[in-house]
Every structure is written in structure tokens, then in C-alpha cells.
Design a protein around this motif. Structure first.
Motif, PDB file in Angstrom:
ATOM      1  N   GLY A  57       0.792  -1.219   0.000  1.00  0.00           N
ATOM      2  CA  GLY A  57       0.000   0.000   0.000  1.00  0.00           C
ATOM      3  C   GLY A  57       0.824   1.269   0.000  1.00  0.00           C
ATOM      4  O   GLY A  57       0.368   2.303  -0.482  1.00  0.00           O
ATOM      5  N   ASN A  58       2.048   1.187   0.541  1.00  0.00           N
ATOM      6  CA  ASN A  58       2.876   2.402   0.601  1.00  0.00           C
ATOM      7  C   ASN A  58       4.279   2.207   0.044  1.00  0.00           C
ATOM      8  O   ASN A  58       5.157   3.043   0.288  1.00  0.00           O
ATOM      9  CB  ASN A  58       2.956   2.910   2.040  1.00  0.00           C
ATOM     10  CG  ASN A  58       3.778   1.994   2.934  1.00  0.00           C
ATOM     11  OD1 ASN A  58       3.908   0.806   2.642  1.00  0.00           O
ATOM     12  ND2 ASN A  58       4.326   2.535   3.996  1.00  0.00           N
ATOM     13  N   SER A  59       4.490   1.126  -0.724  1.00  0.00           N
ATOM     14  CA  SER A  59       5.834   0.914  -1.262  1.00  0.00           C
ATOM     15  C   SER A  59       5.803   0.154  -2.581  1.00  0.00           C
ATOM     16  O   SER A  59       4.830  -0.538  -2.904  1.00  0.00           O
ATOM     17  CB  SER A  59       6.702   0.151  -0.256  1.00  0.00           C
ATOM     18  OG  SER A  59       6.236  -1.184  -0.096  1.00  0.00           O
ATOM     19  N   GLU A  63      14.266  -4.320  -9.100  1.00  0.00           N
ATOM     20  CA  GLU A  63      15.721  -4.222  -9.041  1.00  0.00           C
ATOM     21  C   GLU A  63      16.260  -2.854  -9.474  1.00  0.00           C
ATOM     22  O   GLU A  63      17.438  -2.564  -9.281  1.00  0.00           O
ATOM     23  CB  GLU A  63      16.360  -5.319  -9.872  1.00  0.00           C
ATOM     24  CG  GLU A  63      16.103  -5.223 -11.367  1.00  0.00           C
ATOM     25  CD  GLU A  63      16.752  -6.390 -12.106  1.00  0.00           C
ATOM     26  OE1 GLU A  63      16.778  -7.504 -11.552  1.00  0.00           O
ATOM     27  OE2 GLU A  63      17.229  -6.171 -13.228  1.00  0.00           O
ATOM     28  N   ASN A  64      15.399  -2.001 -10.036  1.00  0.00           N
ATOM     29  CA  ASN A  64      15.834  -0.676 -10.476  1.00  0.00           C
ATOM     30  C   ASN A  64      15.197   0.483  -9.717  1.00  0.00           C
ATOM     31  O   ASN A  64      15.770   1.575  -9.649  1.00  0.00           O
ATOM     32  CB  ASN A  64      15.527  -0.486 -11.965  1.00  0.00           C
ATOM     33  CG  ASN A  64      16.300  -1.437 -12.843  1.00  0.00           C
ATOM     34  OD1 ASN A  64      17.512  -1.557 -12.710  1.00  0.00           O
ATOM     35  ND2 ASN A  64      15.603  -2.125 -13.736  1.00  0.00           N
ATOM     36  N   ILE A  65      14.015   0.253  -9.187  1.00  0.00           N
ATOM     37  CA  ILE A  65      13.221   1.336  -8.602  1.00  0.00           C
ATOM     38  C   ILE A  65      12.729   0.946  -7.219  1.00  0.00           C
ATOM     39  O   ILE A  65      12.174  -0.150  -7.037  1.00  0.00           O
ATOM     40  CB  ILE A  65      12.016   1.669  -9.500  1.00  0.00           C
ATOM     41  CG1 ILE A  65      12.482   2.200 -10.857  1.00  0.00           C
ATOM     42  CG2 ILE A  65      11.086   2.674  -8.825  1.00  0.00           C
ATOM     43  CD1 ILE A  65      11.351   2.361 -11.872  1.00  0.00           C
ATOM     44  N   SER A  66      12.920   1.844  -6.262  1.00  0.00           N
ATOM     45  CA  SER A  66      12.376   1.664  -4.915  1.00  0.00           C
ATOM     46  C   SER A  66      11.654   2.944  -4.512  1.00  0.00           C
ATOM     47  O   SER A  66      12.232   4.033  -4.570  1.00  0.00           O
ATOM     48  CB  SER A  66      13.500   1.357  -3.912  1.00  0.00           C
ATOM     49  OG  SER A  66      12.999   1.329  -2.592  1.00  0.00           O
ATOM     50  N   VAL A  67      10.386   2.810  -4.131  1.00  0.00           N
ATOM     51  CA  VAL A  67       9.584   3.956  -3.714  1.00  0.00           C
ATOM     52  C   VAL A  67       8.895   3.620  -2.394  1.00  0.00           C
ATOM     53  O   VAL A  67       8.258   2.574  -2.274  1.00  0.00           O
ATOM     54  CB  VAL A  67       8.510   4.323  -4.759  1.00  0.00           C
ATOM     55  CG1 VAL A  67       7.700   5.531  -4.280  1.00  0.00           C
ATOM     56  CG2 VAL A  67       9.133   4.585  -6.126  1.00  0.00           C
ATOM     57  N   THR A  68       9.025   4.517  -1.423  1.00  0.00           N
ATOM     58  CA  THR A  68       8.306   4.382  -0.157  1.00  0.00           C
ATOM     59  C   THR A  68       7.575   5.686   0.115  1.00  0.00           C
ATOM     60  O   THR A  68       8.175   6.758   0.095  1.00  0.00           O
ATOM     61  CB  THR A  68       9.265   4.073   1.008  1.00  0.00           C
ATOM     62  OG1 THR A  68       9.991   2.877   0.728  1.00  0.00           O
ATOM     63  CG2 THR A  68       8.487   3.900   2.309  1.00  0.00           C
ATOM     64  N   VAL A  69       6.269   5.601   0.343  1.00  0.00           N
ATOM     65  CA  VAL A  69       5.442   6.780   0.576  1.00  0.00           C
ATOM     66  C   VAL A  69       5.105   6.881   2.057  1.00  0.00           C
ATOM     67  O   VAL A  69       4.672   5.901   2.677  1.00  0.00           O
ATOM     68  CB  VAL A  69       4.149   6.724  -0.261  1.00  0.00           C
ATOM     69  CG1 VAL A  69       3.238   7.890   0.071  1.00  0.00           C
ATOM     70  CG2 VAL A  69       4.491   6.722  -1.755  1.00  0.00           C
ATOM     71  N   SER A  70       5.307   8.069   2.619  1.00  0.00           N
ATOM     72  CA  SER A  70       4.990   8.331   4.023  1.00  0.00           C
ATOM     73  C   SER A  70       4.119   9.577   4.105  1.00  0.00           C
ATOM     74  O   SER A  70       4.162  10.445   3.223  1.00  0.00           O
ATOM     75  CB  SER A  70       6.267   8.553   4.841  1.00  0.00           C
ATOM     76  OG  SER A  70       7.129   7.442   4.743  1.00  0.00           O
ATOM     77  N   GLU A  71       3.340   9.676   5.170  1.00  0.00           N
ATOM     78  CA  GLU A  71       2.500  10.855   5.388  1.00  0.00           C
ATOM     79  C   GLU A  71       2.937  11.560   6.660  1.00  0.00           C
ATOM     80  O   GLU A  71       3.158  10.930   7.695  1.00  0.00           O
ATOM     81  CB  GLU A  71       1.028  10.452   5.477  1.00  0.00           C
ATOM     82  CG  GLU A  71       0.088  11.640   5.546  1.00  0.00           C
ATOM     83  CD  GLU A  71      -1.376  11.240   5.474  1.00  0.00           C
ATOM     84  OE1 GLU A  71      -2.226  12.087   5.835  1.00  0.00           O
ATOM     85  OE2 GLU A  71      -1.659  10.098   5.076  1.00  0.00           O
ATOM     86  N   VAL A 271      -4.637   8.124  -6.706  1.00  0.00           N
ATOM     87  CA  VAL A 271      -4.304   9.442  -6.197  1.00  0.00           C
ATOM     88  C   VAL A 271      -4.355   9.352  -4.677  1.00  0.00           C
ATOM     89  O   VAL A 271      -5.373   8.945  -4.109  1.00  0.00           O
ATOM     90  CB  VAL A 271      -5.288  10.512  -6.705  1.00  0.00           C
ATOM     91  CG1 VAL A 271      -5.040  11.857  -6.022  1.00  0.00           C
ATOM     92  CG2 VAL A 271      -5.174  10.653  -8.212  1.00  0.00           C
ATOM     93  N   ILE A 272      -3.267   9.714  -4.014  1.00  0.00           N
ATOM     94  CA  ILE A 272      -3.195   9.474  -2.573  1.00  0.00           C
ATOM     95  C   ILE A 272      -3.362  10.728  -1.727  1.00  0.00           C
ATOM     96  O   ILE A 272      -3.495  10.623  -0.502  1.00  0.00           O
ATOM     97  CB  ILE A 272      -1.889   8.756  -2.191  1.00  0.00           C
ATOM     98  CG1 ILE A 272      -0.675   9.634  -2.511  1.00  0.00           C
ATOM     99  CG2 ILE A 272      -1.787   7.414  -2.907  1.00  0.00           C
ATOM    100  CD1 ILE A 272       0.624   9.033  -1.998  1.00  0.00           C
TER     101      ILE A 272
END
Length: 298
Positions: A57-59, A63-71, A271-272
Motif C-alpha cells: 500500500g505504501n511501497s 531491481e531498479n526502482i524503490s519507492v516508499t510513501v509516508s504521510e 491518487v493518494i
């Protein structure tokens, strides 16, 4: 009716017609420049079958892309932060509404993102709302008319720099390896230091707004930031508050993008945040159509 009265009425009618035409041409009439679809947003990288993405839900991670979403909750405002780490700067891209460069060519941020298989996206600089300001997207020079703004330049080697359009031409930037320019501003962080004044503000903007910004922390390590605002639940940020926040994230360079009703963050198909720029009566969560996005993807 006298001849003078008739002439005055005719002049008034013509003036009204001209004014309406100018407004329609500026804000409504769509003009696509060039005969072919722009390459902006048509990234050529393809993820191989061997790569397996892991998404929550938040990540997102492959092997190329890492995304972590925080509020975060600061200054009575909801702030959404996407921490991005890439194996190569080529996965940071831009895309244009409907895949073309033109005037009043617009789509919602989520639509442009979906059309380009974006993992993460935010609204860009909304180049289409203005007739000047450099436009370089994915290595293609689309507009070289200076607006005298501070631009963010992203180079092929992944480095970022804030420049003045008064001091360098778009052609020189392209020759130096620029692959993206953002012409909105102002710059928020340069060399790790806040570069915006305490009371500085975007022209015709309120002091507390929804905001969109991007920043670089280190090589191939970026942050995408969107704050809500102008609602009972979220007040919004001043430019200086945004700069302080970006500095706190560790940005060495950070830049303010189009904000207000345009501010939108899209991640993993949704859209978050809570945009406020959509059609009348649609309420919070309704997106404004814009001309371009900044995104992470293949």
C-alpha cells in the motif's frame, strides 16, 4: 439614433468580441504544436521478465526502482512524501498531456500517469498555462522562450541545478546535457541551504497553499512532496515552510512546482492526496487537468 451612438455601439461590440477571443485562446482553445506526437513521456526503458516487482500500500520495489510513501502532519497540514531510490536517473521522466506539446492540452495527473505506466507521479510545471519559460522534456527542446524564471535543470548524468533563464539559453542547457527543465519555481534549496525568503511567494498565490515539490538527496535518491491545503482539515504551506520541510528531508537541491489546485500525487494506480482543483461541485479529491507530470517509471 445618432451616427456617433451607432459607432460607439459597434466599437463596444467589437471590443467585447476581441476580449472573449483572447480569453478563449488563452484558456480554452487547444493548439498542438508540431505535426508529430512529442517523445516526452515515451520512455524507452523496458523492465525484463526476470525482474519481479513487490508492491504494498505504501511501497514499490524492483531491481531498479524503490519507492516508499509516508504521510506527515506539520503546520496543521497533511504532507505526502515519496522517497525514491533508482539504479539509474533514466527512470525519472516527464510526460505531456495527451502525449503532445501544445497550448491548453490538458489531462488529469492520474490520466497522464496511467497512460505512461507511471509507478509514481506528481503534477509538473503546467507549462501550457504560459507562453514563455523553457520546456525541455526527456531530452527534447520544445520551447526556448525565456520568462526570466528560476528553472530546475535535470541533467543526463542525474545531477540537478537551479539556473536563471536570464543567464543561459535553452539551447545551451540542452548542449550541456539537460534532459528535463521545470519552469515554475522558485528554487527552495540550493547546496543544502534554503534559498527562498521567509515572506517570498509565487505571484498571485496565497501564503498557505497546497504545494508540489521535488528534491534530490544524493545520486539517484529523490523525494517527491505534495501537501494538501485550503481545507478545514489541512491549512497548506507557505513556500518557506515547504523549503524548511524539504531541508529536513535532507535535500541538497529542491524546487517548487505548480501548486494550488494542481497539486496531485499518484502512486500505484491511485491518487493518494486530496486535490482541490477539479470541477465545481466535485469537492475535495477532484483533480485539476494539467499539461504535464514528473514521474518514476519505465
Amino acid at each position: 439614433m445618432s451616427r456617433i451612438s451607432k459607432s460607439f455601439i459597434a466599437y463596444t461590440v467589437l471590443l467585447c468580441m476581441f476580449t472573449v477571443h483572447v480569453l478563449l485562446d488563452t484558456f480554452v482553445i487547444t493548439r498542438v504544436y508540431g505535426d508529430q506526437t512529442s517523445s516526452a513521456g515515451s520512455g524507452t526503458s523496458v523492465m525484463t521478465e526476470e525482474e519481479e516487482a513487490v508492491s504494498t500500500g505504501n511501497s514499490y520495489k524492483d531491481e531498479n526502482i524503490s519507492v516508499t510513501v509516508s504521510e506527515y502532519r506539520e503546520n496543521d497540514t497533511d504532507i505526502y512524501v515519496a522517497d525514491v531510490q533508482l539504479s539509474s536517473p533514466e527512470y525519472l521522466q516527464t510526460a505531456l498531456a495527451q502525449g503532445v506539446y501544445g497550448r491548453n492540452v490538458k489531462e488529469e495527473t492520474s490520466t497522464i500517469a496511467e497512460n505512461n505506466n507511471a509507478i509514481l507521479a506528481v503534477n509538473g510545471d503546467y507549462y501550457g498555462a504560459r507562453e514563455a519559460g523553457y520546456v525541455i522534456k526527456n531530452g527534447e527542446l520544445l520551447r526556448n522562450t525565456s520568462a526570466g524564471r528560476e528553472d530546475l535543470v535535470i541533467y543526463e548524468d542525474g545531477s540537478w541545478k537551479i539556473v536563471s533563464e536570464n543567464e543561459v539559453s535553452a539551447e545551451e542547457l540542452l548542449a550541456d546535457g539537460a534532459v528535463q527543465t521545470m519552469s515554475f519555481g522558485p528554487g527552495l534549496i540550493e547546496n543544502g541551504e534554503i534559498s527562498v525568503g521567509v515572506n517570498e511567494e509565487v505571484k498571485q498565490s496565497m501564503s498557505s497553499n497546497p504545494r508540489t515539490a521535488i528534491g534530490i538527496i544524493d545520486d539517484c535518491h529523490y523525494v517527491f512532496v505534495v501537501s494538501d491545503g485550503r481545507t478545514d482539515e489541512s491549512a497548506g504551506l507557505s513556500l518557506y515552510q515547504l523549503a524548511e520541510f524539504m531541508q529536513g528531508l535532507g535535500c541538497t537541491t529542491a524546487y517548487n512546482l505548480d501548486g494550488g489546485g494542481s497539486s496531485t500525487m499518484y502512486f500505484n494506480g491511485e491518487v493518494i492526496n486530496n486535490p482541490t482543483g477539479g470541477k465545481a461541485g466535485h469537492g475535495e479529491g477532484s483533480e485539476r487537468s494539467v499539461s504535464d507530470i514528473v514521474y518514476i517509471g519505465y
